[in-house]
Design an enzyme around this catalytic site. Structure first.
Site, PDB file in Angstrom:
ATOM      1  N   SER A  68       1.156   7.775  47.829  1.00 49.07           N
ATOM      2  CA  SER A  68       1.447   9.084  48.021  1.00 49.07           C
ATOM      3  C   SER A  68       1.038  10.134  47.077  1.00 49.07           C
ATOM      4  CB  SER A  68       2.942   9.218  48.036  1.00 49.07           C
ATOM      5  OG  SER A  68       3.514   9.117  49.397  1.00 49.07           O
ATOM      6  N   LYS A  71      -1.209  13.012  48.101  1.00 51.51           N
ATOM      7  CA  LYS A  71      -0.763  14.364  48.356  1.00 51.51           C
ATOM      8  C   LYS A  71      -0.964  15.541  47.419  1.00 51.51           C
ATOM      9  CE  LYS A  71       3.378  12.820  51.333  1.00 51.51           C
ATOM     10  NZ  LYS A  71       3.417  11.115  51.075  1.00 51.51           N
ATOM     11  N   SER A 132       8.039  14.015  49.231  1.00 53.50           N
ATOM     12  CA  SER A 132       7.169  13.127  49.591  1.00 53.50           C
ATOM     13  C   SER A 132       7.109  13.015  51.258  1.00 53.50           C
ATOM     14  CB  SER A 132       7.042  11.605  48.843  1.00 53.50           C
ATOM     15  OG  SER A 132       5.325  11.309  49.030  1.00 53.50           O
TER      16      SER A 132
END
EC number: 3.4.16.4
Length: 439
Positions: A68, A71, A132
Protein backbone atom coordinates in the site's frame (compact mmCIF):
# COMPACT_ATOMS: atom_id res chain seq x y z
CA UNK A 1 21.44 17.75 17.93
CA UNK A 2 25.09 18.69 18.04
CA UNK A 3 26.19 21.57 15.79
CA UNK A 4 29.39 21.76 13.77
CA UNK A 5 31.40 24.81 14.70
CA UNK A 6 34.17 24.63 12.14
CA UNK A 7 34.44 23.97 8.41
CA UNK A 8 37.87 23.84 6.87
CA UNK A 9 39.09 25.67 3.80
CA UNK A 10 36.89 25.23 0.75
CA UNK A 11 38.53 23.36 -2.09
CA UNK A 12 36.97 24.24 -5.43
CA UNK A 13 37.54 22.98 -8.93
CA UNK A 14 36.12 24.42 -12.11
CA UNK A 15 34.99 22.70 -15.26
CA UNK A 16 34.01 24.70 -18.34
CA UNK A 17 31.87 22.09 -20.06
CA UNK A 18 30.14 22.12 -23.41
CA UNK A 19 26.59 21.83 -22.11
CA UNK A 20 24.52 23.39 -19.35
CA UNK A 21 23.15 20.66 -17.13
CA UNK A 22 22.40 20.41 -13.39
CA UNK A 23 23.99 16.97 -13.25
CA UNK A 24 27.77 17.15 -13.09
CA UNK A 25 30.14 14.35 -12.19
CA UNK A 26 32.14 14.88 -9.02
CA UNK A 27 35.49 13.31 -8.19
CA UNK A 28 35.37 13.90 -4.45
CA UNK A 29 33.31 10.87 -3.38
CA UNK A 30 35.20 8.56 -1.03
CA UNK A 31 34.64 6.57 2.15
CA UNK A 32 31.63 7.09 4.39
CA UNK A 33 32.33 8.64 7.76
CA UNK A 34 29.44 7.22 9.83
CA UNK A 35 28.74 3.57 10.51
CA UNK A 36 25.18 2.71 9.58
CA UNK A 37 22.91 0.84 11.98
CA UNK A 38 21.87 -2.68 10.96
CA UNK A 39 18.16 -2.60 10.15
CA UNK A 40 16.23 -5.86 10.47
CA UNK A 41 14.47 -5.71 7.11
CA UNK A 42 14.99 -6.77 3.51
CA UNK A 43 15.89 -3.17 2.68
CA UNK A 44 16.16 0.18 4.43
CA UNK A 45 16.81 3.69 3.18
CA UNK A 46 16.79 7.24 4.51
CA UNK A 47 17.07 10.68 2.92
CA UNK A 48 16.77 14.35 3.76
CA UNK A 49 14.02 15.25 1.27
CA UNK A 50 14.80 18.92 0.58
CA UNK A 51 18.28 18.15 -0.72
CA UNK A 52 17.81 14.47 -1.59
CA UNK A 53 20.89 13.61 0.47
CA UNK A 54 21.09 9.87 1.16
CA UNK A 55 21.73 9.19 4.84
CA UNK A 56 21.36 5.40 4.94
CA UNK A 57 21.35 2.73 2.26
CA UNK A 58 20.86 -0.93 3.15
CA UNK A 59 20.12 -2.98 0.04
CA UNK A 60 18.35 0.07 -1.35
CA UNK A 61 18.59 -0.94 -5.01
CA UNK A 62 16.87 -4.32 -4.91
CA UNK A 63 13.33 -4.32 -6.29
CA UNK A 64 10.88 -5.48 -3.61
CA UNK A 65 7.14 -5.43 -3.00
CA UNK A 66 5.71 -2.07 -1.95
CA UNK A 67 2.09 -3.02 -1.08
CA UNK A 68 0.00 0.00 0.00
CA UNK A 69 2.95 2.37 -0.14
CA UNK A 70 1.78 2.42 -3.78
CA UNK A 71 -0.99 4.77 -2.65
CA UNK A 72 1.53 7.62 -2.28
CA UNK A 73 1.70 7.73 -6.09
CA UNK A 74 -2.09 7.71 -6.30
CA UNK A 75 -2.19 10.54 -3.75
CA UNK A 76 0.31 12.56 -5.76
CA UNK A 77 -1.70 12.32 -8.98
CA UNK A 78 -4.93 13.18 -7.15
CA UNK A 79 -3.37 16.26 -5.52
CA UNK A 80 -1.83 17.31 -8.85
CA UNK A 81 -5.21 16.95 -10.58
CA UNK A 82 -6.78 19.20 -7.95
CA UNK A 83 -3.96 21.73 -8.26
CA UNK A 84 -4.46 21.83 -12.04
CA UNK A 85 -8.14 22.66 -11.57
CA UNK A 86 -9.45 19.42 -13.07
CA UNK A 87 -10.85 18.14 -9.77
CA UNK A 88 -12.30 19.69 -6.61
CA UNK A 89 -12.48 18.39 -3.06
CA UNK A 90 -16.27 18.56 -3.02
CA UNK A 91 -16.75 16.80 -6.37
CA UNK A 92 -19.04 13.80 -5.99
CA UNK A 93 -17.77 10.36 -6.99
CA UNK A 94 -19.98 7.50 -8.19
CA UNK A 95 -19.01 4.00 -7.08
CA UNK A 96 -18.53 1.29 -9.70
CA UNK A 97 -19.35 -2.36 -9.13
CA UNK A 98 -15.62 -3.10 -9.03
CA UNK A 99 -14.85 -0.48 -6.35
CA UNK A 100 -17.95 -1.56 -4.41
CA UNK A 101 -16.98 -5.24 -4.43
CA UNK A 102 -13.46 -4.48 -3.24
CA UNK A 103 -14.80 -2.21 -0.48
CA UNK A 104 -16.93 -5.05 0.89
CA UNK A 105 -13.89 -7.28 1.47
CA UNK A 106 -13.10 -6.76 5.14
CA UNK A 107 -10.03 -8.96 4.99
CA UNK A 108 -8.54 -5.91 3.24
CA UNK A 109 -8.28 -2.33 4.47
CA UNK A 110 -11.61 -0.73 3.53
CA UNK A 111 -14.47 1.58 4.34
CA UNK A 112 -17.92 0.43 3.15
CA UNK A 113 -19.05 2.02 -0.12
CA UNK A 114 -22.50 1.94 -1.71
CA UNK A 115 -23.28 1.80 -5.41
CA UNK A 116 -26.48 3.81 -4.85
CA UNK A 117 -24.68 6.73 -3.17
CA UNK A 118 -21.96 9.26 -4.01
CA UNK A 119 -18.94 10.34 -1.99
CA UNK A 120 -16.86 13.51 -2.02
CA UNK A 121 -13.31 13.42 -3.31
CA UNK A 122 -12.17 14.64 0.10
CA UNK A 123 -13.75 11.87 2.15
CA UNK A 124 -12.46 9.17 -0.20
CA UNK A 125 -8.98 10.75 -0.10
CA UNK A 126 -9.02 10.75 3.69
CA UNK A 127 -10.09 7.09 3.70
CA UNK A 128 -7.19 6.27 1.37
CA UNK A 129 -4.51 8.29 3.17
CA UNK A 130 -5.52 7.51 6.77
CA UNK A 131 -7.06 4.04 6.57
CA UNK A 132 -5.49 2.76 3.33
CA UNK A 133 -9.01 2.06 2.05
CA UNK A 134 -8.67 0.10 -1.18
CA UNK A 135 -12.18 0.49 -2.58
CA UNK A 136 -11.96 4.26 -2.02
CA UNK A 137 -8.62 4.33 -3.84
CA UNK A 138 -10.05 2.52 -6.87
CA UNK A 139 -13.09 4.82 -6.91
CA UNK A 140 -10.86 7.90 -7.01
CA UNK A 141 -8.69 6.45 -9.77
CA UNK A 142 -11.74 5.60 -11.88
CA UNK A 143 -13.20 9.07 -11.33
CA UNK A 144 -9.98 10.78 -12.46
CA UNK A 145 -8.94 8.55 -15.37
CA UNK A 146 -12.11 6.69 -16.37
CA UNK A 147 -10.82 3.29 -15.30
CA UNK A 148 -8.03 1.89 -13.16
CA UNK A 149 -5.96 0.76 -16.14
CA UNK A 150 -5.78 4.32 -17.48
CA UNK A 151 -4.84 5.62 -14.04
CA UNK A 152 -2.04 3.03 -13.77
CA UNK A 153 -0.74 4.33 -17.11
CA UNK A 154 -0.65 7.80 -15.51
CA UNK A 155 1.31 6.32 -12.62
CA UNK A 156 3.87 4.84 -15.01
CA UNK A 157 4.31 8.17 -16.74
CA UNK A 158 4.64 10.04 -13.45
CA UNK A 159 7.27 7.83 -11.80
CA UNK A 160 9.31 7.71 -14.98
CA UNK A 161 9.29 11.52 -15.08
CA UNK A 162 11.03 11.31 -11.67
CA UNK A 163 13.76 9.06 -13.07
CA UNK A 164 12.30 5.85 -11.61
CA UNK A 165 12.87 2.90 -13.93
CA UNK A 166 13.25 -0.27 -11.84
CA UNK A 167 9.59 -0.70 -10.94
CA UNK A 168 6.43 -2.70 -11.57
CA UNK A 169 3.01 -1.06 -11.12
CA UNK A 170 -0.14 -3.03 -11.95
CA UNK A 171 -2.80 -1.35 -9.79
CA UNK A 172 -3.51 1.80 -7.78
CA UNK A 173 -3.75 0.18 -4.36
CA UNK A 174 -0.75 -2.11 -3.90
CA UNK A 175 -3.02 -5.09 -3.39
CA UNK A 176 -1.97 -8.40 -4.82
CA UNK A 177 -3.55 -8.86 -8.25
CA UNK A 178 -5.14 -12.04 -6.92
CA UNK A 179 -7.33 -9.86 -4.64
CA UNK A 180 -8.74 -7.79 -7.51
CA UNK A 181 -11.42 -10.26 -8.66
CA UNK A 182 -10.09 -10.44 -12.21
CA UNK A 183 -9.81 -6.66 -12.68
CA UNK A 184 -6.12 -6.77 -13.49
CA UNK A 185 -3.87 -4.62 -15.66
CA UNK A 186 -3.57 -5.84 -19.27
CA UNK A 187 -0.61 -8.17 -19.68
CA UNK A 188 -0.31 -8.90 -15.95
CA UNK A 189 -1.31 -12.05 -14.09
CA UNK A 190 -2.72 -12.89 -10.67
CA UNK A 191 0.89 -13.32 -9.53
CA UNK A 192 1.94 -9.79 -10.61
CA UNK A 193 2.82 -7.49 -7.70
CA UNK A 194 3.64 -3.79 -7.40
CA UNK A 195 7.37 -3.50 -6.78
CA UNK A 196 10.04 -0.84 -6.47
CA UNK A 197 13.42 -0.31 -4.82
CA UNK A 198 13.77 1.43 -1.46
CA UNK A 199 15.73 4.20 -3.22
CA UNK A 200 12.91 4.76 -5.68
CA UNK A 201 10.33 4.62 -2.92
CA UNK A 202 12.19 7.46 -1.20
CA UNK A 203 11.95 9.49 -4.43
CA UNK A 204 8.18 8.99 -4.46
CA UNK A 205 7.98 10.25 -0.87
CA UNK A 206 10.33 13.14 -1.65
CA UNK A 207 8.24 14.33 -4.59
CA UNK A 208 5.03 14.04 -2.59
CA UNK A 209 6.44 16.07 0.32
CA UNK A 210 8.13 18.75 -1.79
CA UNK A 211 5.30 19.31 -4.27
CA UNK A 212 2.36 18.78 -1.92
CA UNK A 213 3.48 19.30 1.69
CA UNK A 214 -0.18 19.61 2.65
CA UNK A 215 -0.32 15.81 2.46
CA UNK A 216 1.06 15.82 6.00
CA UNK A 217 -2.14 17.41 7.30
CA UNK A 218 -3.91 14.17 6.42
CA UNK A 219 -1.17 11.57 6.89
CA UNK A 220 -0.66 12.86 10.46
CA UNK A 221 -4.28 12.20 11.50
CA UNK A 222 -4.23 9.38 14.02
CA UNK A 223 -7.93 8.57 13.89
CA UNK A 224 -11.02 9.86 12.10
CA UNK A 225 -14.60 8.70 11.60
CA UNK A 226 -15.75 7.94 8.05
CA UNK A 227 -19.30 9.10 7.31
CA UNK A 228 -19.80 10.09 10.94
CA UNK A 229 -23.42 10.03 12.09
CA UNK A 230 -24.60 7.62 9.39
CA UNK A 231 -25.26 3.89 9.42
CA UNK A 232 -22.00 3.47 7.49
CA UNK A 233 -19.90 5.20 10.14
CA UNK A 234 -16.56 3.50 10.72
CA UNK A 235 -13.63 4.55 12.87
CA UNK A 236 -10.46 4.84 10.78
CA UNK A 237 -7.36 4.38 12.94
CA UNK A 238 -4.19 5.17 11.02
CA UNK A 239 -2.02 2.12 10.37
CA UNK A 240 1.02 4.30 11.09
CA UNK A 241 1.11 3.50 14.79
CA UNK A 242 3.95 5.98 15.39
CA UNK A 243 1.51 8.90 15.22
CA UNK A 244 0.37 10.81 18.33
CA UNK A 245 -1.81 8.79 20.68
CA UNK A 246 -1.13 5.46 19.00
CA UNK A 247 0.69 2.49 20.46
CA UNK A 248 4.20 3.20 19.11
CA UNK A 249 3.95 6.99 19.21
CA UNK A 250 7.11 8.93 18.42
CA UNK A 251 7.26 12.70 18.79
CA UNK A 252 7.29 14.67 15.51
CA UNK A 253 6.28 11.77 13.25
CA UNK A 254 3.65 13.03 10.80
CA UNK A 255 3.56 10.45 7.99
CA UNK A 256 3.68 8.87 5.62
CA UNK A 257 2.35 5.42 4.53
CA UNK A 258 2.47 1.78 5.63
CA UNK A 259 2.03 -1.25 3.42
CA UNK A 260 1.43 -4.93 4.12
CA UNK A 261 0.85 -7.94 1.87
CA UNK A 262 2.11 -11.50 1.97
CA UNK A 263 4.41 -10.66 -0.95
CA UNK A 264 5.77 -7.34 0.39
CA UNK A 265 5.75 -8.17 4.08
CA UNK A 266 5.33 -5.36 6.61
CA UNK A 267 6.76 -2.15 5.18
CA UNK A 268 6.68 1.56 5.97
CA UNK A 269 7.59 4.94 4.58
CA UNK A 270 8.01 7.21 7.58
CA UNK A 271 8.83 10.87 8.01
CA UNK A 272 9.55 13.16 10.94
CA UNK A 273 11.03 16.60 11.53
CA UNK A 274 13.29 17.63 14.40
CA UNK A 275 15.04 20.96 14.88
CA UNK A 276 14.17 22.07 11.37
CA UNK A 277 15.50 18.95 9.62
CA UNK A 278 13.16 16.40 8.05
CA UNK A 279 14.05 12.82 7.24
CA UNK A 280 12.24 10.22 5.16
CA UNK A 281 12.77 6.58 6.11
CA UNK A 282 11.97 3.41 4.18
CA UNK A 283 11.67 -0.02 5.77
CA UNK A 284 10.77 -2.85 3.38
CA UNK A 285 9.72 -6.30 4.57
CA UNK A 286 10.69 -5.95 8.23
CA UNK A 287 12.01 -9.23 9.64
CA UNK A 288 9.07 -11.24 11.01
CA UNK A 289 7.06 -8.05 10.57
CA UNK A 290 3.70 -9.69 9.99
CA UNK A 291 4.03 -11.75 13.17
CA UNK A 292 5.62 -8.97 15.26
CA UNK A 293 3.44 -5.93 14.54
CA UNK A 294 5.90 -3.62 16.28
CA UNK A 295 8.82 -4.54 14.02
CA UNK A 296 8.52 -2.01 11.19
CA UNK A 297 7.92 0.77 13.69
CA UNK A 298 10.87 -0.27 15.85
CA UNK A 299 13.16 -0.33 12.80
CA UNK A 300 11.83 3.02 11.59
CA UNK A 301 12.42 4.42 15.07
CA UNK A 302 15.99 3.09 14.96
CA UNK A 303 16.68 4.83 11.64
CA UNK A 304 15.20 8.11 12.85
CA UNK A 305 17.21 8.04 16.09
CA UNK A 306 20.40 7.43 14.12
CA UNK A 307 19.68 10.04 11.44
CA UNK A 308 18.84 12.86 13.83
CA UNK A 309 21.76 12.05 16.12
CA UNK A 310 24.41 11.70 13.42
CA UNK A 311 23.60 14.29 10.74
CA UNK A 312 23.28 18.05 10.84
CA UNK A 313 22.53 20.73 8.27
CA UNK A 314 25.53 23.07 8.17
CA UNK A 315 25.73 26.40 6.28
CA UNK A 316 28.54 26.41 3.69
CA UNK A 317 27.89 29.59 1.66
CA UNK A 318 25.83 32.68 2.25
CA UNK A 319 23.83 34.38 -0.49
CA UNK A 320 26.11 36.56 -2.62
CA UNK A 321 29.34 35.05 -1.26
CA UNK A 322 32.21 35.05 -3.76
CA UNK A 323 33.92 31.73 -4.43
CA UNK A 324 37.35 33.08 -3.59
CA UNK A 325 39.23 29.87 -4.33
CA UNK A 326 37.78 29.47 -7.81
CA UNK A 327 40.07 30.51 -10.66
CA UNK A 328 38.35 33.59 -12.14
CA UNK A 329 36.61 33.25 -15.50
CA UNK A 330 38.39 34.75 -18.50
CA UNK A 331 36.60 37.75 -20.04
CA UNK A 332 37.15 39.15 -23.51
CA UNK A 333 36.65 42.82 -24.50
CA UNK A 334 36.30 44.00 -20.91
CA UNK A 335 37.98 46.62 -18.76
CA UNK A 336 38.93 43.63 -16.60
CA UNK A 337 40.24 40.38 -18.02
CA UNK A 338 38.64 38.11 -15.42
CA UNK A 339 35.46 37.69 -13.42
CA UNK A 340 34.85 36.05 -10.04
CA UNK A 341 31.63 34.13 -9.43
CA UNK A 342 29.36 34.19 -6.39
CA UNK A 343 26.52 31.98 -5.17
CA UNK A 344 23.03 33.32 -5.77
CA UNK A 345 21.56 31.80 -2.60
CA UNK A 346 22.54 30.20 0.71
CA UNK A 347 23.98 26.70 0.53
CA UNK A 348 23.91 24.16 3.35
CA UNK A 349 25.17 20.60 3.43
CA UNK A 350 24.21 17.63 5.56
CA UNK A 351 27.40 16.75 7.37
CA UNK A 352 28.11 14.17 10.08
CA UNK A 353 27.74 15.73 13.51
CA UNK A 354 30.83 13.82 14.71
CA UNK A 355 33.10 15.67 12.29
CA UNK A 356 35.26 18.48 13.70
CA UNK A 357 35.71 19.86 10.20
CA UNK A 358 34.81 19.01 6.63
CA UNK A 359 36.48 19.68 3.32
CA UNK A 360 34.01 20.85 0.73
CA UNK A 361 34.43 20.60 -3.00
CA UNK A 362 32.45 22.52 -5.61
CA UNK A 363 32.27 21.89 -9.33
CA UNK A 364 31.25 24.91 -11.40
CA UNK A 365 29.68 24.67 -14.83
CA UNK A 366 29.30 27.72 -17.07
CA UNK A 367 26.33 28.12 -19.40
CA UNK A 368 27.36 27.24 -22.92
CA UNK A 369 25.50 30.12 -24.55
CA UNK A 370 27.60 32.66 -22.62
CA UNK A 371 30.92 31.39 -23.98
CA UNK A 372 32.50 32.68 -27.19
CA UNK A 373 34.51 30.61 -29.65
CA UNK A 374 37.58 30.92 -27.43
CA UNK A 375 35.62 29.52 -24.47
CA UNK A 376 35.58 32.88 -22.64
CA UNK A 377 32.90 35.27 -21.47
CA UNK A 378 32.43 38.53 -23.38
CA UNK A 379 31.97 41.95 -21.76
CA UNK A 380 29.86 43.76 -20.79
CA UNK A 381 28.72 41.60 -17.85
CA UNK A 382 26.51 43.04 -15.14
CA UNK A 383 26.93 42.08 -11.51
CA UNK A 384 24.40 39.42 -10.56
CA UNK A 385 24.10 37.99 -14.07
CA UNK A 386 23.55 34.23 -13.97
CA UNK A 387 26.59 32.50 -15.44
CA UNK A 388 26.04 28.84 -14.50
CA UNK A 389 25.68 26.42 -11.62
CA UNK A 390 27.84 24.83 -8.95
CA UNK A 391 27.51 21.42 -7.35
CA UNK A 392 28.78 21.49 -3.77
CA UNK A 393 29.63 18.27 -1.95
CA UNK A 394 31.32 17.26 1.26
CA UNK A 395 34.39 15.11 0.73
CA UNK A 396 34.04 11.60 2.13
CA UNK A 397 30.44 11.29 0.97
CA UNK A 398 29.94 7.93 -0.75
CA UNK A 399 26.17 7.74 -0.35
CA UNK A 400 25.45 10.71 -2.61
CA UNK A 401 22.04 12.10 -3.52
CA UNK A 402 18.90 10.13 -4.29
CA UNK A 403 18.14 11.93 -7.56
CA UNK A 404 21.56 11.29 -9.05
CA UNK A 405 23.02 14.72 -8.37
CA UNK A 406 26.52 14.80 -6.97
CA UNK A 407 25.90 17.60 -4.51
CA UNK A 408 23.86 20.62 -3.55
CA UNK A 409 23.17 22.63 -6.68
CA UNK A 410 23.28 26.42 -6.57
CA UNK A 411 23.15 29.07 -9.27
CA UNK A 412 26.36 31.09 -9.63
CA UNK A 413 26.35 34.71 -10.75
CA UNK A 414 28.83 37.42 -11.68
CA UNK A 415 30.35 38.75 -8.44
CA UNK A 416 31.01 42.17 -10.00
CA UNK A 417 30.34 44.19 -13.13
CA UNK A 418 32.80 44.04 -16.01
CA UNK A 419 32.34 46.96 -18.38
CA UNK A 420 33.25 46.80 -22.04
CA UNK A 421 36.54 48.46 -22.99
CA UNK A 422 36.53 51.34 -25.45
CA UNK A 423 37.82 50.92 -28.98
CA UNK A 424 41.25 52.43 -28.25
CA UNK A 425 41.98 49.99 -25.44
CA UNK A 426 40.76 47.08 -27.54
CA UNK A 427 42.93 48.19 -30.47
CA UNK A 428 45.96 48.51 -28.20
CA UNK A 429 45.41 45.01 -26.89
CA UNK A 430 45.11 43.65 -30.41
CA UNK A 431 48.37 45.36 -31.49
CA UNK A 432 50.15 44.05 -28.39
CA UNK A 433 48.95 40.52 -29.06
CA UNK A 434 49.91 40.76 -32.73
CA UNK A 435 53.45 41.90 -31.92
CA UNK A 436 53.78 39.22 -29.25
CA UNK A 437 52.76 36.59 -31.80
CA UNK A 438 55.42 37.83 -34.26
CA UNK A 439 58.19 37.23 -31.77
Amino acid sequence: MKKLTKISTLFVTMLLLGTFSPLIASTTVSAATIEQPAIEAAAAFAIEPTTGKVLLNQNGDEKLGIASMTKMITEYILLETIKNGDLAWDDQVNISEYAHNISQNYELSNVPLRIDDTYSVEELYQAMAIYSANGATIALAEHIAGDEKSFVDMMHEKVESWGITNYELYNTTGLSNSDLKGNIYPGSTDESENSMTAREMSIVAQRLLLDFPEVLKTSSISEKKFREGTSDEISMQNFNWMLPGLIYERENVDGLKTGTTDFAGASMTGTAEEEGMRVVTIVMNATNGQEDLSKRFAETDKIMDWAFENWDMVPVFKEGQTLEDVEPLAVDKGKKDTLNVAVQSDVSLLIPTSADSEKTNATVQVKKDLLNEAGNLTAPIKKGTEVGTAQVISEGDELGYVNGNTGEEVTVVAASTVEKSNVFVLTGRWVKAFISDLF
